[in-house]
Structures are given as C-alpha cells and as structure tokens.
Design a protein around this motif. Sequence first.
Motif, short mmCIF file in Angstrom:
data_model
loop_
_atom_site.label_atom_id
_atom_site.label_comp_id
_atom_site.label_asym_id
_atom_site.label_seq_id
_atom_site.Cartn_x
_atom_site.Cartn_y
_atom_site.Cartn_z
N ASP A 113 11.40 -0.64 20.39
CA ASP A 113 12.11 0.52 19.39
C ASP A 113 11.01 1.55 19.74
OD1 ASP A 113 13.83 -1.51 18.78
OD2 ASP A 113 13.41 -1.08 16.50
N SER A 114 11.67 3.04 19.75
CA SER A 114 10.96 4.01 19.73
C SER A 114 10.60 4.83 18.59
CB SER A 114 11.86 5.38 20.56
OG SER A 114 13.19 5.41 20.18
N VAL A 115 11.32 4.39 17.34
CA VAL A 115 10.84 4.94 16.15
C VAL A 115 10.71 3.72 15.19
CG1 VAL A 115 11.61 6.48 14.40
CG2 VAL A 115 12.23 7.12 16.61
N TYR A 116 9.64 3.70 14.31
CA TYR A 116 9.58 2.98 13.18
C TYR A 116 8.89 3.41 11.89
CZ TYR A 116 8.61 -0.20 17.34
OH TYR A 116 8.58 -0.75 18.78
N ASN A 117 9.54 3.20 10.90
CA ASN A 117 9.40 3.70 9.42
C ASN A 117 8.67 2.48 8.74
OD1 ASN A 117 10.82 6.45 9.59
ND2 ASN A 117 12.58 5.05 9.72
N VAL A 118 7.31 2.87 8.37
CA VAL A 118 6.51 1.83 8.06
C VAL A 118 5.96 2.23 6.74
CG1 VAL A 118 4.44 0.40 8.51
CG2 VAL A 118 5.62 1.15 10.57
N CYS A 119 5.96 1.22 5.73
CA CYS A 119 5.24 1.68 4.38
C CYS A 119 4.29 0.40 4.14
CB CYS A 119 6.31 1.67 3.38
SG CYS A 119 7.19 3.19 3.42
N LEU A 120 3.18 0.78 3.56
CA LEU A 120 2.04 -0.19 3.02
C LEU A 120 1.84 0.19 1.69
CD1 LEU A 120 -0.15 -2.28 3.43
CD2 LEU A 120 -1.61 -0.39 4.16
N ILE A 121 2.15 -0.97 1.04
CA ILE A 121 2.04 -1.24 -0.49
C ILE A 121 1.03 -2.01 -0.74
CG2 ILE A 121 3.24 -1.79 -2.80
CD1 ILE A 121 6.07 -1.50 -1.19
N VAL A 122 -0.06 -1.35 -1.55
CA VAL A 122 -1.21 -2.29 -1.78
C VAL A 122 -1.33 -2.35 -3.30
CG1 VAL A 122 -3.74 -1.95 -1.71
CG2 VAL A 122 -2.39 -1.11 -0.08
N PHE A 123 -1.64 -3.63 -3.83
CA PHE A 123 -2.17 -3.81 -5.22
C PHE A 123 -3.06 -4.70 -5.49
CE2 PHE A 123 -1.03 -6.49 -9.04
CZ PHE A 123 -0.61 -5.48 -9.92
N ASP A 124 -3.92 -4.15 -6.68
CA ASP A 124 -5.18 -4.87 -6.75
C ASP A 124 -4.77 -5.60 -8.17
OD1 ASP A 124 -7.89 -5.45 -8.14
OD2 ASP A 124 -8.21 -4.30 -6.82
N THR A 125 -4.88 -7.09 -8.37
CA THR A 125 -4.47 -7.76 -9.32
C THR A 125 -5.46 -7.87 -10.28
OG1 THR A 125 -5.51 -9.80 -8.59
CG2 THR A 125 -3.10 -9.51 -8.00
N ASN A 126 -6.84 -7.32 -10.24
CA ASN A 126 -7.64 -7.13 -11.17
C ASN A 126 -7.70 -5.87 -12.04
OD1 ASN A 126 -9.03 -9.64 -10.46
ND2 ASN A 126 -9.69 -8.53 -8.71
N THR A 127 -7.37 -4.71 -11.20
CA THR A 127 -7.28 -3.51 -11.93
C THR A 127 -6.08 -3.00 -12.31
OG1 THR A 127 -7.37 -2.20 -9.97
CG2 THR A 127 -9.64 -2.88 -10.84
N LEU A 128 -4.89 -3.68 -11.62
CA LEU A 128 -3.60 -3.50 -11.68
C LEU A 128 -3.25 -2.19 -11.03
CD1 LEU A 128 -2.77 -4.30 -15.60
CD2 LEU A 128 -2.73 -5.77 -13.53
N CYS A 129 -4.24 -1.78 -10.20
CA CYS A 129 -3.76 -0.29 -9.52
C CYS A 129 -3.02 -0.67 -8.50
CB CYS A 129 -5.23 0.27 -8.84
SG CYS A 129 -6.17 0.92 -10.29
N THR A 130 -2.18 0.38 -8.03
CA THR A 130 -1.39 0.23 -6.84
C THR A 130 -0.95 1.42 -6.09
OG1 THR A 130 0.87 -0.36 -5.85
CG2 THR A 130 0.87 0.65 -8.13
N ASP A 131 -0.78 1.60 -4.92
CA ASP A 131 -0.50 2.76 -4.18
C ASP A 131 0.12 2.36 -2.72
OD1 ASP A 131 -1.03 5.74 -3.73
OD2 ASP A 131 -2.26 5.14 -1.96
N THR A 132 1.11 3.47 -2.25
CA THR A 132 1.92 3.25 -1.28
C THR A 132 1.68 4.29 -0.10
OG1 THR A 132 3.61 2.26 -2.57
CG2 THR A 132 4.29 3.01 -0.40
N PHE A 133 1.58 3.92 1.17
CA PHE A 133 1.53 5.24 2.17
C PHE A 133 2.39 4.71 3.15
CE2 PHE A 133 -0.21 6.10 6.39
CZ PHE A 133 -0.29 7.73 6.10
N CYS A 134 3.30 5.79 3.45
CA CYS A 134 4.56 5.56 4.42
C CYS A 134 4.26 6.59 5.54
CB CYS A 134 5.83 5.70 3.90
SG CYS A 134 6.24 4.81 2.47
N ALA A 135 4.90 6.07 6.85
CA ALA A 135 4.75 7.02 8.08
C ALA A 135 5.88 6.61 8.75
CB ALA A 135 3.21 6.95 8.70
N THR A 136 6.41 7.47 9.54
CA THR A 136 7.34 7.34 10.80
C THR A 136 6.53 7.52 11.94
OG1 THR A 136 8.84 8.59 9.55
CG2 THR A 136 9.34 8.29 11.91
N LEU A 137 6.55 6.47 12.60
CA LEU A 137 5.62 6.19 13.92
C LEU A 137 6.52 6.44 15.19
CD1 LEU A 137 3.78 3.12 13.00
CD2 LEU A 137 3.32 5.69 12.42
N LEU A 138 6.03 7.21 16.36
CA LEU A 138 6.84 7.71 17.11
C LEU A 138 6.19 7.24 18.60
CD1 LEU A 138 7.98 11.43 16.32
CD2 LEU A 138 9.28 9.30 15.90
#
Length: 627
Positions: A511-536
């Motif tokens: 494919d020439s285009v990808y939409n990617v998201c990385l969801i990160v979670f810490d089970t000890n601190t309950l912290c979470t964050d998401t980073f997304c990018a369109t890759l060409l």
Amino acid sequence: MNPLYQFKTTITKFCTTFVILLMMLNFNTSKAACNQGLIYISSHHDTAGNFYFSAYLTTGISKKRFTWNFGDSTTGSGYRPTHKYSRLGTYNVCVYVWDSTKNCGDTVCMKACFFKYPKISFTKSGQSITTTIPCNSALKYSWDFGDGTTKTGCNFTHTYANKDIYRLSIFQIKDTITGCKDSLYQYEIDTVADFTRCGFRTTFDFYGTGAIDSRYVYSTNHYNDNPKKGKEYWYWGDGSTTVTSPIYSTSYFTHKYTRSGTFTTCHILEDSTSGCRDTTCKQVKIDSCNVTANFTYTVVGRKVTFTNTSSSNATSYYWTFGSSGSSSTKNPTYTFNADGTFNVCLTSSNSSCSKTICKSIKIETCNLAGDFMYVIDTATGKVLFYNMSAKGIVSSWVFGDGQYDNTGLHKSEHTYNKNNDYQACLNITSCDLTCTQTICKPIKFKVVKPDTTCKGKQAYFTASYSRTNARLSLYNQSNFGNYFKWNIIKKSGNVTHLKSTKDSVSIYSSDSVYNVCLIVFDTNTLCTDTFCATLLRDSVKQLSVRYLNNDGQFNVYPNPASNKITIAYKGNEEEIIVKITDMNGKLIRTVNVSNGTPLELSTAGLASGVYMVQPQNQSPPFKLILQ
C-alpha cells in the motif's frame, strides 16, 4: 621571474582550485537519489596522522567512483583511501559516490579529528593505579585498563582484582564542545601495569582434540617479558617431566599421553639471576576412544523419528527415551505417550570403547498459545483480567489468594484485600476438551495513589518501508508503558498487534498510504497515551516512510532526546529558520540551520515534556520528546 614559468604556475594553481571547487559543488548539489545504500563513512588513524577512511554501501562498489575531499584542500579516490594530515585539527571530510550505471551520485560527510594524545603515566599502590595525564576540560579520553574495564574521562583510580600484567590504553578522544571523536587505528597509546611477583607471567594453551591421545601445547609469557636466563619446566600430570634450558617459551611442545583421563599440566619459568619462579597449571582431558556418538530427530505430534549420525567405526547402539522405553535399533522411531520434555540418550560402541550423547526433546501436542493481561487499580485494590490466548476456551481464573472464578468468561475482575505478591493463573481448555494449559503470572500488588497527571509520558513511533520485500516496519519509541496496542489501517483491512513488551512490529503490504495509531498503557500508574500518524511512501527510489509526513529535507535526532539534539537540513535554501515551541504554542527558541551542516543544541534549561520543532519553509513540524 621567468614570465613563462609564472604563467604556468598561475594556470596550475587555477586548475587545482577549479577542480576542488567543482568537487565541492558536486558534494553540495547531490540529491542522494541513487539508492546506492550509502550508509556512512568511518575513519581510524595512527599516531603519525595517517587516517584510514572507509565508505559503506549496501549495494556493493561495482561500477562506483569514489571522490573524497579531506577538508584540508586535498582530494582522494577509492572506497578505502588513506590520508595523512600535516597538523592537528578538525576536518570536514566528504565522499561523493558516482554510480555510472544509474548516472547519478550520493554524498555523505563526517568530521575527522586529529588530536594530540598524551603520554600515559600513573602511580601504583597495592593492586591499584592512579593515572596522572595532563587534563583538558573540553576533552574526554576513553581508557581500556586491560582487564575488560573501560572508562571515559581524564584521570582515574582503578583497582585490579588479580595480580597480573595489564596493558593500559587510550583508544579515543572526544571533544565535548564539537562532539567530534578521534579514534586510533590500534591501541598505540599504551603502557604496562605490572602486578606480578617476578615481573613476568607464564601462560600456555592446549591444541588438539579430545579424541586423540596426544596434545600440542603452546607456551608464551605475558607480553613476551621473558626472563633473560633460566629454565623452563613442564609437569604433564602423568608422571613425566620436560625441562629445557635456556628458555624456549615461544615454542610448541608435543606430549603423548598413554591413557585416557584428566591430567593437571603445569608450566614453570625460572629466572636464574633472581631465582624467581612463576607457575601456571591447567587441566587437560584426554580421551583415546575414537568413537563419536550423535543423532538428529524430527517430531510429528508425539511420534519422533531418530537419525543416527555416529561415526562409522561404531558397531552397536543403545537408546533410552526418558523414564521408559529403549531400543538397540540404529535409527529407531518412538512414540511418547504424553506431552513433556524427555531426555533421550544414545550410546554408540565398538569392541574397545563407547560414547554417550543425550538431548532434551520437547513433545507438545497441546499448544493453545495461552496468555492474559491484567490492569491494576491500585487505589481501590481491583484488578481486571483479560484473556489473550490464541486458542481454546477459559475454564477458570485462579487469583493466588485462595479465590477463583469458574464462570468461563474471557475477562474477570478481582479485589485484593492487602498488599502482597500474588501468583495469578489462567486455565485454558481446547475446544474439543482434549487438553488443558495453565498460564501463571506474578502480581505485585500495593495500594498507592494513582498518577493522574501522567506528565511527560508519551506514546511515539518512527517507521521505515522496504520496497524489496514490501515490508512496513514500525519502531516503538514510547517513553513509558507495559502494554502496547498497534492499529494499522491498510487497503486490505485493519491489522492489530497487542504486545506486553516494547517491541517493534512489521507488516507486509505494498500500500502507498498507512494510517497507524500506537496506544500505550501502563498498568501500574494507569497512564495512557496515543500517537497517530499517516505514513506515505516517498516518490524517490529508496521509498523511506517519513513519520509526520516529513518530506526528507529536515530531520531532528535523537528523538526522544535528553542532553542535546541535532537539527539537520538538506533542502533548496542555503539557510532556514527553525522555531521550537511548547505544546501550547509558546516560543522557546529560534535558530538558523544551514544546508548540509547539522546544528547541535543543548537542551539545558528545558523541562521534560513534548515540544514542536517547526521549520519556516514547506517542511512539516516535528514532535520532539525530552526525557
């Protein structure tokens, strides 16, 4: 002066200057569009100033022309040239690689540093030394103390564990201001620290195999500091002795043992002037049996087929298959009646001797790929459990505090009443109820106040694309978390990866285009964050995927960063303005970056967090994480 001579001299200088300027023009205008795999160049040198450069290409050097500018108004050719600098200093070295097949070229540059190395000196106390070289606050020296220990700095006190002779070396200098590193071709800046009783040390090695009844031994002294006069003694451990005078401590000796066994061989050097002796003893195992035993095997279910690969002089064989079962067949087939790990042994014999070899064989017909994850709410004591098994159905959850859940649900929750270390287990059963698998994980439970701010915890990734095998590689750069979920959207359908380690992932697609998201979670601190990018995929031949839609002209590294960052620009303008802001748009710094000259910036004074690096041209911004 002769006018003709003056005219020729002027023409020669003009032509030389023109050639150098033309080469520099080639370096500066290269668009790196050849996809030659020009990765980097490296150098090392000796104390005389002879630098040995190398250019590294993944595509090979066939039909390539290498043109070098050594940064001191001189040039060279070849992919591994040698150049001698006449004075100390820092030089900008570039190589231009021309591909005659593709009719295009690439350029890469590096800094070559030629520093003055100090003479090593030290004082000795007991089994410790203290180095005493002159120090320069801008320079850091890389030391090798000869015992497997390396340190970076100026002067150190180092203690050796054993009384021996050690080679103390300086093998690199780094300029902390420019970041330039100067590496020697060999350990030429060195000296010896002697902690032995005699001023010399004997050592030797065995050569030959255990299947013969004779051994070659090679003896030598540490750094060849041999006593001038004396004797050399060999005690072979079987009652025989060899004595030589004078010493031949750089020679081979051959000793033939007449029986099998383990023998203690000792080598002694004696200095006849001082009377001092140094001794080294080692054990050698002699095996006169010329039979070798070995086998290979293939596993299908619980049926194992064995192939005997013992030496041809073996005439009989005996197999044992773990706790039960045996065979005298040369190449047997055996079916185990249960799963497990079994120790299979083969004894190969002839009329005079035998050899035995054993191997562990794993039989696993019930493989449900069982796994689970859990999330701890440390404020309430509640733990959420999720079944992540690839096959089978849940039969029960066991929480490690005497409680369990037999409902058969793929998720469960449990409240622990006190702080403790627990062992939680998931029992999985195959759909046909023929096998069961148990997976256990430790849970360190402690009620704490959760980190609700999660300040500075960022999800982040970079990416690359290989056209050769149509593989998209995603590199996890997050600075926290113990569970990572990747959501990748492509034409043929979504791809999801759930990982409990900070591993990178790869998928195969053109494919020439990808939409990617990385969801990160810490089970000890309950912290979470998401980073997304369109890759060409880029239009140039190397098809490098640029995170944040970068156009390839602008780069910031390392990312995440700590002490400093480097901003590099390779575009159409001579110079661009770069602004660094926080996530609220507040201006932090403004810098000018020149084409082809990376700019290093200290991060001193900047708090940990996320910043935006915005070039003032058409290049998109970068998300910069400071740790």
